[in-house]
Design a protein around this motif. Structure first.
Motif, mmCIF file in Angstrom:
data_model
loop_
_atom_site.group_PDB
_atom_site.id
_atom_site.type_symbol
_atom_site.label_atom_id
_atom_site.label_comp_id
_atom_site.label_asym_id
_atom_site.label_seq_id
_atom_site.Cartn_x
_atom_site.Cartn_y
_atom_site.Cartn_z
ATOM 1 N N HIS A 184 4.060 5.412 -5.620
ATOM 2 C CA HIS A 184 4.032 5.328 -7.079
ATOM 3 C C HIS A 184 2.997 6.293 -7.640
ATOM 4 N N ALA A 185 1.816 6.348 -7.014
ATOM 5 C CA ALA A 185 0.756 7.251 -7.481
ATOM 6 C C ALA A 185 1.181 8.703 -7.354
ATOM 7 N N GLU A 186 1.875 9.036 -6.259
ATOM 8 C CA GLU A 186 2.338 10.411 -6.074
ATOM 9 C C GLU A 186 3.381 10.783 -7.127
ATOM 10 N N LEU A 187 4.274 9.837 -7.432
ATOM 11 C CA LEU A 187 5.266 10.101 -8.470
ATOM 12 C C LEU A 187 4.605 10.250 -9.835
ATOM 13 N N GLN A 188 3.594 9.415 -10.101
ATOM 14 C CA GLN A 188 2.891 9.507 -11.375
ATOM 15 C C GLN A 188 2.171 10.842 -11.494
ATOM 16 N N GLN A 189 1.580 11.279 -10.393
ATOM 17 C CA GLN A 189 0.907 12.572 -10.389
ATOM 18 C C GLN A 189 1.907 13.704 -10.636
ATOM 19 N N ALA A 248 0.831 -1.207 0.000
ATOM 20 C CA ALA A 248 0.000 0.000 0.000
ATOM 21 C C ALA A 248 0.862 1.252 0.000
ATOM 22 N N ARG A 249 1.944 1.201 0.794
ATOM 23 C CA ARG A 249 2.847 2.348 0.868
ATOM 24 C C ARG A 249 3.524 2.594 -0.479
ATOM 25 N N GLU A 250 3.990 1.508 -1.103
ATOM 26 C CA GLU A 250 4.637 1.645 -2.398
ATOM 27 C C GLU A 250 3.646 2.120 -3.459
ATOM 28 N N GLY A 251 2.395 1.620 -3.353
ATOM 29 C CA GLY A 251 1.384 2.056 -4.296
ATOM 30 C C GLY A 251 1.100 3.538 -4.179
ATOM 31 N N ALA A 310 17.188 22.875 -27.270
ATOM 32 C CA ALA A 310 16.527 22.019 -28.254
ATOM 33 C C ALA A 310 16.801 20.551 -27.997
ATOM 34 N N ILE A 311 17.709 20.264 -27.058
ATOM 35 C CA ILE A 311 18.055 18.877 -26.747
ATOM 36 C C ILE A 311 16.981 18.284 -25.854
ATOM 37 N N GLU A 312 16.409 17.174 -26.280
ATOM 38 C CA GLU A 312 15.382 16.519 -25.479
ATOM 39 C C GLU A 312 16.014 15.853 -24.269
ATOM 40 N N VAL A 313 15.470 16.137 -23.109
ATOM 41 C CA VAL A 313 15.954 15.520 -21.875
ATOM 42 C C VAL A 313 15.289 14.180 -21.716
ATOM 43 N N LYS A 314 16.097 13.150 -21.453
ATOM 44 C CA LYS A 314 15.550 11.806 -21.290
ATOM 45 C C LYS A 314 14.636 11.733 -20.089
ATOM 46 N N ALA A 315 13.449 11.177 -20.297
ATOM 47 C CA ALA A 315 12.478 11.063 -19.212
ATOM 48 C C ALA A 315 12.981 10.120 -18.141
ATOM 49 N N GLU A 316 12.743 10.479 -16.903
ATOM 50 C CA GLU A 316 13.150 9.651 -15.770
ATOM 51 C C GLU A 316 11.979 8.775 -15.365
ATOM 52 N N ARG A 317 12.194 7.477 -15.251
ATOM 53 C CA ARG A 317 11.114 6.534 -14.945
ATOM 54 C C ARG A 317 10.691 6.676 -13.491
ATOM 55 N N ILE A 318 9.400 6.382 -13.252
ATOM 56 C CA ILE A 318 8.900 6.534 -11.882
ATOM 57 C C ILE A 318 9.204 5.326 -11.017
ATOM 58 N N ASP A 319 9.772 4.263 -11.595
ATOM 59 C CA ASP A 319 10.121 3.118 -10.781
ATOM 60 C C ASP A 319 11.585 3.150 -10.352
ATOM 61 N N ARG A 320 12.144 4.346 -10.341
ATOM 62 C CA ARG A 320 13.547 4.488 -9.940
ATOM 63 C C ARG A 320 13.714 4.087 -8.475
ATOM 64 N N GLN A 321 14.863 3.613 -8.124
ATOM 65 C CA GLN A 321 15.159 3.220 -6.730
ATOM 66 C C GLN A 321 16.491 3.845 -6.341
#
Length: 373
Positions: free
Chosen positions: A190-195, A184-187, A362-373
């Motif tokens: 994860h939701a907060e990071l997605q938001q 539940a805590r991780e969920g 103009a350089i696209e910054v690589k998106a950072e994944r939300i499952d980072r640890q």
């Protein structure tokens, strides 16, 4: 012994609670118990059952230093469970929402629930002042956790609820509960990071962007600020160095003043030159009141239909001040948003010009994944 509460409380559907967290369902509260009447299977929560269906019942809550006498000759039905508050805010809670504070510590208690007249009150309705039909006593004392037990059983109501409790499947083990809480805590995380990712155009912001997030300027009609107009450019500007950010801020101030028709006004042109040299602004740009007076009195400042400087001009002055802000990242983002406001629907051509003038953006910054640890 201390009396923590004594009086009549309102029950609904034969329910009353002791809570140090949010309420729980009937079945969960009796999961794995051998006793009915007082459900203690959910940490920090007691689910008390009464014979009275709806109305007022008298109840006393006591706190003892050691185990009190059983008093089995006085009460018809007695059960015991263990209880440990999960916060320092424990209340006796009515079904309808009334709360009565119970000053209990966050330690392990043994709880003995005494009931009298449950059969006589079965499914009854009683108002305050009418004859008492059933009454209750709840006693707490410090004690290590122990299995629940039936101390005395007399009424048919108690027999029914004991049978109900024994039919409930056991609750989760401590290990299972810990795992559920972890998930539940991780969920939630994860939701907060997605938001947060959604708020920043589909990628997580850097720590620098987080630092300036609540300080960035907003304009009416642009609730999401520069991120809502060109999120990719925000991340690209963040990835550049302070020199590029400062240069972009000054460039945006020039473009904003030009778009708003202010660049040729001598005191505005002087302010732009001072900005380029990194010097403090001279009057009237050195004081907000003097600037307002100058903007209202100088006929060369374009006016809106009501005779006052309009949004493009206000945004251009904002760009001029924002570009001089101490933080180069904030200066660049705020000044560019203000410049975009002065360009209105043509702002995307402005962003294209930013990419040509400042290739690093103009350089696209690589998106950072939300499952980072």
């Amino acid at each position: 012994m201390r009396t923590l509460f004594s009086g009549e409380v309102h029950v609904g559907y034969g329910q009353l609670y002791v809570c140090s967290d949010e309420s729980h369902y009937l079945e969960n509260s009796f999961a794995g118990q051998r006793t009915g009447l007082c459900g203690g299977a959910v940490p920090g929560h007691l689910f008390l059952l009464t014979g009275m269906h709806t109305g007022c019942v008298p109840i006393t809550v006591e706190l003892h230093e050691t185990e009190p006498s059983v008093d089995a000759d006085v009460w018809e039905d007695i059960v015991e469970v263990s209880f440990r508050p999960v916060s320092d805010e424990v209340v006796l809670a009515e079904w309808g929402g009334g709360l009565y504070p119970l000053p209990l510590s966050e330690i392990s208690y043994r709880v003995r629930y005494y009931c009298q007249g449950m059969d006589e009150a079965h499914n009854a309705v009683r108002d305050v002042g009418e004859p008492v039909v059933d009454e209750y006593l709840l006693r707490f004392w410090p004690s290590p956790p122990a299995p629940d037990c039936v101390v005395k059983e007399t009424s048919q109501a108690a027999a029914y609820w004991h049978e109900f409790a024994r039919e409930q499947p056991p609750g989760p083990t401590p290990e299972e509960q810990a795992e559920a809480e972890r998930q539940a805590r991780e969920g939630k995380e994860h939701a907060e990071l997605q938001q947060e990712m959604d708020a920043w155009g589909g990628r997580l912001p850097s720590d620098r962007l987080r630092d300036v997030r609540d300080k960035l300027r907003r304009f009416k009609g642009y609730p999401k600020g520069l991120v809502g107009l060109d999120a990719a450019r925000v991340h690209a500007i963040d990835a550049t160095g302070p020199d590029d950010q400062r240069a972009l801020a000054r460039w945006a101030a020039h473009r904003a003043c030009a778009a708003a028709g202010l660049s040729e006004i001598n005191w505005v042109a002087r302010g732009l030159a001072e900005l380029d040299r990194g010097e403090p602004f001279s009057p009237p740009l050195d004081d907000s009141r003097r600037l307002r007076d100058a903007a209202l009195s100088d006929a060369r400042v374009p006016r809106s239909h009501d005779g006052t400087p309009g949004l493009p001009q206000a945004a251009a002055f904002a760009a001029l001040f924002d570009a001089a802000a101490p933080d180069p990242l904030k200066a660049a983002l705020d000044a560019l948003l203000a410049a975009a406001v002065t360009h209105d629907t043509d702002c995307f051509h402005l962003f294209a010009e930013v990419r040509r003038t400042f290739p690093a953006t103009a350089i696209e910054v690589k998106a950072e994944r939300i499952d980072r640890q």
